[in-house]
Design an enzyme around this catalytic site. Structure first.
Site, PDB file in Angstrom:
ATOM      1  N   HIS A  33       0.850  -1.196   0.000  1.00  0.00           N
ATOM      2  CA  HIS A  33       0.000   0.000   0.000  1.00  0.00           C
ATOM      3  C   HIS A  33       0.880   1.239   0.000  1.00  0.00           C
ATOM      4  O   HIS A  33       1.906   1.296   0.684  1.00  0.00           O
ATOM      5  CB  HIS A  33      -0.969   0.014   1.187  1.00  0.00           C
ATOM      6  CG  HIS A  33      -0.345   0.162   2.531  1.00  0.00           C
ATOM      7  ND1 HIS A  33      -0.109   1.388   3.119  1.00  0.00           N
ATOM      8  CD2 HIS A  33       0.086  -0.761   3.429  1.00  0.00           C
ATOM      9  CE1 HIS A  33       0.427   1.218   4.317  1.00  0.00           C
ATOM     10  NE2 HIS A  33       0.561  -0.077   4.533  1.00  0.00           N
ATOM     11  N   ASP A  39       6.291   1.773   6.124  1.00  0.00           N
ATOM     12  CA  ASP A  39       4.881   1.381   6.087  1.00  0.00           C
ATOM     13  C   ASP A  39       4.136   2.253   5.091  1.00  0.00           C
ATOM     14  O   ASP A  39       3.515   3.233   5.491  1.00  0.00           O
ATOM     15  CB  ASP A  39       4.271   1.494   7.487  1.00  0.00           C
ATOM     16  CG  ASP A  39       2.872   0.932   7.572  1.00  0.00           C
ATOM     17  OD1 ASP A  39       2.532   0.065   6.736  1.00  0.00           O
ATOM     18  OD2 ASP A  39       2.127   1.353   8.462  1.00  0.00           O
ATOM     19  N   GLU A  92      -4.944   1.362   2.705  1.00  0.00           N
ATOM     20  CA  GLU A  92      -4.764   0.334   3.741  1.00  0.00           C
ATOM     21  C   GLU A  92      -4.845   0.925   5.125  1.00  0.00           C
ATOM     22  O   GLU A  92      -5.405   0.333   6.042  1.00  0.00           O
ATOM     23  CB  GLU A  92      -3.416  -0.368   3.545  1.00  0.00           C
ATOM     24  CG  GLU A  92      -3.220  -1.619   4.384  1.00  0.00           C
ATOM     25  CD  GLU A  92      -2.621  -1.344   5.769  1.00  0.00           C
ATOM     26  OE1 GLU A  92      -2.570  -2.278   6.590  1.00  0.00           O
ATOM     27  OE2 GLU A  92      -2.202  -0.188   6.026  1.00  0.00           O
ATOM     28  N   GLU A  93      -4.283   2.117   5.303  1.00  0.00           N
ATOM     29  CA  GLU A  93      -4.265   2.743   6.620  1.00  0.00           C
ATOM     30  C   GLU A  93      -5.669   3.131   7.086  1.00  0.00           C
ATOM     31  O   GLU A  93      -5.873   3.402   8.261  1.00  0.00           O
ATOM     32  CB  GLU A  93      -3.349   3.977   6.613  1.00  0.00           C
ATOM     33  CG  GLU A  93      -1.888   3.684   6.337  1.00  0.00           C
ATOM     34  CD  GLU A  93      -1.224   2.841   7.403  1.00  0.00           C
ATOM     35  OE1 GLU A  93      -1.895   2.511   8.403  1.00  0.00           O
ATOM     36  OE2 GLU A  93      -0.046   2.485   7.241  1.00  0.00           O
ATOM     37  N   GLU A 145       4.213  -5.992   4.304  1.00  0.00           N
ATOM     38  CA  GLU A 145       3.794  -5.015   5.311  1.00  0.00           C
ATOM     39  C   GLU A 145       4.966  -4.616   6.202  1.00  0.00           C
ATOM     40  O   GLU A 145       6.098  -5.027   5.997  1.00  0.00           O
ATOM     41  CB  GLU A 145       2.650  -5.589   6.171  1.00  0.00           C
ATOM     42  CG  GLU A 145       1.294  -5.019   5.809  1.00  0.00           C
ATOM     43  CD  GLU A 145       1.169  -3.526   6.095  1.00  0.00           C
ATOM     44  OE1 GLU A 145       2.085  -2.930   6.702  1.00  0.00           O
ATOM     45  OE2 GLU A 145       0.148  -2.948   5.711  1.00  0.00           O
ATOM     46  N   HIS A 167       4.753   4.580  12.181  1.00  0.00           N
ATOM     47  CA  HIS A 167       3.632   5.521  12.181  1.00  0.00           C
ATOM     48  C   HIS A 167       3.989   6.857  12.845  1.00  0.00           C
ATOM     49  O   HIS A 167       3.159   7.458  13.516  1.00  0.00           O
ATOM     50  CB  HIS A 167       2.396   4.911  12.859  1.00  0.00           C
ATOM     51  CG  HIS A 167       1.591   4.046  11.944  1.00  0.00           C
ATOM     52  ND1 HIS A 167       0.308   3.630  12.247  1.00  0.00           N
ATOM     53  CD2 HIS A 167       1.878   3.506  10.725  1.00  0.00           C
ATOM     54  CE1 HIS A 167      -0.155   2.868  11.268  1.00  0.00           C
ATOM     55  NE2 HIS A 167       0.798   2.778  10.324  1.00  0.00           N
TER      56      HIS A 167
END
Length: 814
Positions: free
Chosen positions: A186, A198, A232-233, A259, A335
């Site tokens: 993603h 990510d 995706e998030e 991932e 994140h």
């Protein structure tokens, strides 16, 4: 996506009305198929002996072999001097990664995600197609699906998405292919983060694998579908749109999901299935350095870690077997704003005869008692540390947790058995006691092996190690066991025999701590992280000490060891209580930030007649760990416990604008008064109709338009019950606490959101039948941050990662 005539290129259409004709039309909210029901005509997956899926996966995993060779520890190394055009190039993959992250944060609905990132991917794919050989055919599709589904993640909620973006590439033989394997990454990121690990690095690797495979002169046997998904998030929306709506999804026989839960290290296979061991066999054959753990799978699928991946969607909604790969190293910056491309490191059987059953059962009971006493004692220490406000003192300095809780656990175990030896086993032969306690440990592991095997837990193989190797060790050194005391020869031979299980358990424990320690910094305000970590340390101490308890009875004295452990524990406890170990770090090379989310919020509460009966505005503050804002108050004095957020009991989710239903994890939050939020693009919420239905039911239809991210909260009033709605599979799913939560997101220029809810109602409902609230979240653009929010964020210390945005909350009664 349209193919250009002579140019061989594509151009991106910006509106939903211009959607590619090859893409199936989006389903209506209430239509079956987008909520998890299996579509008619869907082919069943074939097992290994019959399916072409097995060689298909092996074929693609040859590409994955390149992925293993280009682990994170290679992407930053110097480019190979003579990489051929058909070789996997780490240098090119690094270029893709740098360019994707240079776009900046790629939040769903933002131009950066929906246009810039998409156009960059299409540009690279166009270039790859121009250089591909005649043996292959490359097809490209830009999918913008709309749909909804229910999921039991984060307490359970329903997700709705509109006009989000997928870039799909199919590489197949020139003559076409019936079956395909899916590779998924993603390109979107969470707000305010560049999202290098990510998941931009996975998309970069996929681009390079596409490039490498397309240049092969040998035709593929089956197709490979590369899905660059753009949402995706937003809790796995884009993968749902693809697997339930895209025409190519019908051909997929297996998938690989790339991932990240950290930044770098080896790629860990932490989920496989459903029930397809041939996939793992294919991975082991094709991957040069396979790295997988069934323990990681069972920990992840237990729900302990508050995270999920697209693997769930393909498994649950597509019934497709697959492999989930993720990087887990350095999860501290996952994140956060520190997840930049330059940080991605590129060097990434029990005994058959029992002489004395009574003595054995006594030793067995005493061992279990020592474990219980140790666990209680260490958890009391952890609770004390938490109460005095020194939680997470080990967050930046992990050795502190070992020095504090590890020494306490070891000392308590030794103390219990030392007292038992002195008072309960007084004048008993030392060699006999050592023999009995060895058998007691063997008995414990044998029982554990039997129980875990009966439960079907694959992690039972660990117990096998702790049964087989100790048993073999004792059989080999049986004569030394019969000698008095613990001789040097006996100890050396014993240690050599136990080397394999102890080495593996040390490796496994380090992997678990590497995964869980960063998670404790984002696991909410309700569970003391010291209690969790201390529990893990006690468990591993009990496991590692299980075959050393017998030495307490074999050696003459353990006082020196006990005094040393106690001293280290006491000194560490004093230092922790003094506050010398600050939990967070702003070290640019290895940051361990504290996560704080701030939302500048305006709330309006309406009555049954539509009148505003209450309104307020403020900056709503959530600390993502157990420490709350205690470390921030000295820097921003007005953020303290005098502004703790009260719960609006009459409103769903306490009348607060949760972006996801994580209210049960964050019960401690703060609300600092601030001026009203006046977004330039306010939300529009309209009741379209109210219909009387059979069986005392009422259907309410609504239209909503607003920003790219919105949250809908539903609470039936007293006597009413929500029976059906147009979302998911039509059956409403409650979140923790009993309210209903719907997460909405869209891409660019989506049509207004239409949905309906149906409630069974009592004959008399003068106070209304349902409370319904809508929150609008402005994650990007001119409405994202108010001047007051900007000013407050500037005052936060540099060891925090403070992410902020503006939002509104409106409650209505119908």
């Amino acid at each position: 996506m349209e193919r250009g005539g002579d140019t061989g290129g594509w151009r991106l259409r910006a509106t939903a009305a211009q959607r590619d004709r090859r893409q199936p039309p989006p389903r209506e909210d209430g239509e079956r198929g987008t909520g998890g029901k299996k579509r008619g005509g869907r082919r069943l997956l074939l097992p290994l002996p019959e399916a072409r899926g097995a060689p298909l996966v092996l074929l693609y995993l040859l590409g994955l072999r390149a992925l293993a060779q280009v682990s994170h520890r290679q992407l930053l190394s110097r480019p190979p001097a003579a990489a051929g055009p058909r070789d996997f190039s780490a240098h090119r993959a690094r270029g893709y990664l740098d360019n994707i992250t240079a776009i900046g944060p790629r939040t769903v609905g933002s131009p950066e995600n929906e246009v810039l990132a998409v156009n960059y991917l299409l540009e690279q794919i166009r270039g790859i197609e121009r250089e591909s050989t005649d043996a292959h055919k490359i097809s490209v599709d830009v999918q913008r699906p709309t749909g909804s589904f229910s999921i039991d993640f984060l307490g359970g909620f329903t997700s709705y998405y509109a006009n989000i973006t997928n870039v799909v590439v199919k590489l197949e033989p020139r003559s076409g292919a019936e079956h395909a394997v899916l590779s998924n990454c993603h390109f979107d990121s969470v707000p305010n983060t560049p999202g290098a690990s990510d998941d931009a690095v996975s998309c970069a690797v996929m681009l390079e694998i596409l490039n490498t495979l397309s240049k092969s002169s040998e035709s593929l046997q089956h197709a490979v579908i590369f899905l660059f998904n753009g949402a995706e998030e937003n809790i796995l929306q884009a993968s749902h749109g693809f697997i339930t709506q895209h025409e190519w999804a019908k051909s997929i026989r297996a998938f690989i999901n790339l991932e990240a839960a950290g930044v770098g290290g080896k790629e860990l296979v932490f989920q496989t299935g459903p029930e397809n061991p041939w996939l793992v066999q294919a991975y082991v054959v094709a991957a040069k350095h396979p790295f997988a753990s069934v323990v990681a799978q069972e920990i992840f699928q237990s729900g302990i870690i508050p995270a999920d991946t697209d693997f769930r969607i393909y498994r649950d909604f597509g019934n497709v077997p697959g492999i989930d790969l993720a990087f887990i190293e350095n999860g501290y910056i996952y994140h956060t704003e520190y997840d930049t491309s330059d940080r991605i490191l590129t060097d990434s059987i029990q005994r058959a005869a029992v002489h004395n059953l009574k003595k054995l059962l006594t030793a067995f009971s005493l061992t279990l008692t020592s474990w219980v006493c140790t666990l209680v004692a260490v958890l009391m220490v952890a609770m004390f540390v938490s109460i005095i406000g020194r939680a997470l003192s080990w967050y930046t300095h992990f050795y502190v947790s070992v020095s504090l809780y590890g020494t306490a656990a070891a000392a308590k175990l030794i103390l219990v058995h030392m007292l038992a030896k002195k008072f309960f086993y007084k004048n008993v032969n030392e060699q006999y006691l050592g023999d009995v306690f060895f058998d007691a440990s063997l008995m414990i592991w044998s029982i554990a092996l039997a129980v875990m095997t009966q439960m079907g837990l694959c992690s039972a193989f660990i117990c096998t190690l702790w049964v087989a190797f100790p048993l073999l060790t004792k059989l080999m050194i049986h004569k030394e066991f019969s000698q008095k005391g613990a001789t040097i020869k006996f100890i050396v031979m014993y240690m050599l025999g136990m080397f394999v299980p102890y080495l593996y358990m040390l490796y496994l424990s380090w992997t678990v701590f590497e995964m869980f320690t960063p998670v404790m910094g984002r696991s909410g305000s309700e569970i003391p992280p010291d209690m969790v970590l201390a529990g893990f340390i006690v468990i591993f101490t009990m496991i590692l000490s299980s075959y050393f308890i017998n030495f307490i009875y074999l050696v003459k004295s353990t006082k020196t060891t006990l005094v040393t452990l106690t001293t280290v524990f006491v000194v560490t406890l004093i230092l922790v209580c003094s506050g010398i170990f600050f939990p967070y770090s702003s070290d640019a090379a290895n940051p361990k930030p504290k996560r704080v989310f701030l939302q500048h919020t305006s709330r309006r509460f309406h009555d049954l007649d539509g009148n505003v009966v209450k309104s307020d505005s403020g900056i709503w503050i959530n600390g993502f760990d157990y420490n709350g804002i205690s470390h921030i108050t000295p820097h921003v004095p007005e953020i303290n416990d005098t502004i703790r957020t009260p719960c609006e009991e009459q409103a769903p989710f306490c009348g607060l604008p949760w972006i996801l239903p994580v209210h049960f994890m964050f019960r401690k939050n703060w609300y600092l008064p601030a001026p009203e939020v006046l977004p330039r693009s306010p939300i529009r919420f309209k009741l379209l109709s109210k219909q009387l239905m059979p069986w005392n039911s009422v259907r309410l239809s609504f239209e909503v338009s607003g920003p790219s991210h919105m949250s809908l909260y539903v609470r039936p009033r007293a006597g009413s019950a929500l029976s059906r709605w147009s979302l998911g599979d039509g059956m409403p799913v409650t979140s923790v606490g009993g309210d209903y939560f719907v997460f909405y997101s869209r891409g660019l220029q989506a049509a207004p959101w239409h949905f309906w809810v149906e409630l069974t109602v009592p004959e008399k409902h003068s106070d209304g039948i349902v409370s319904l609230a809508i929150a609008a979240h402005y994650f990007f653009g001119e409405d994202q941050k108010s001047p007051q929010l900007y000013a407050l964020l500037e005052r936060f210390p540099n060891w925090t990662f403070s992410s902020g945005w503006s939002c509104t909350y409106d409650l209505f009664v119908f």
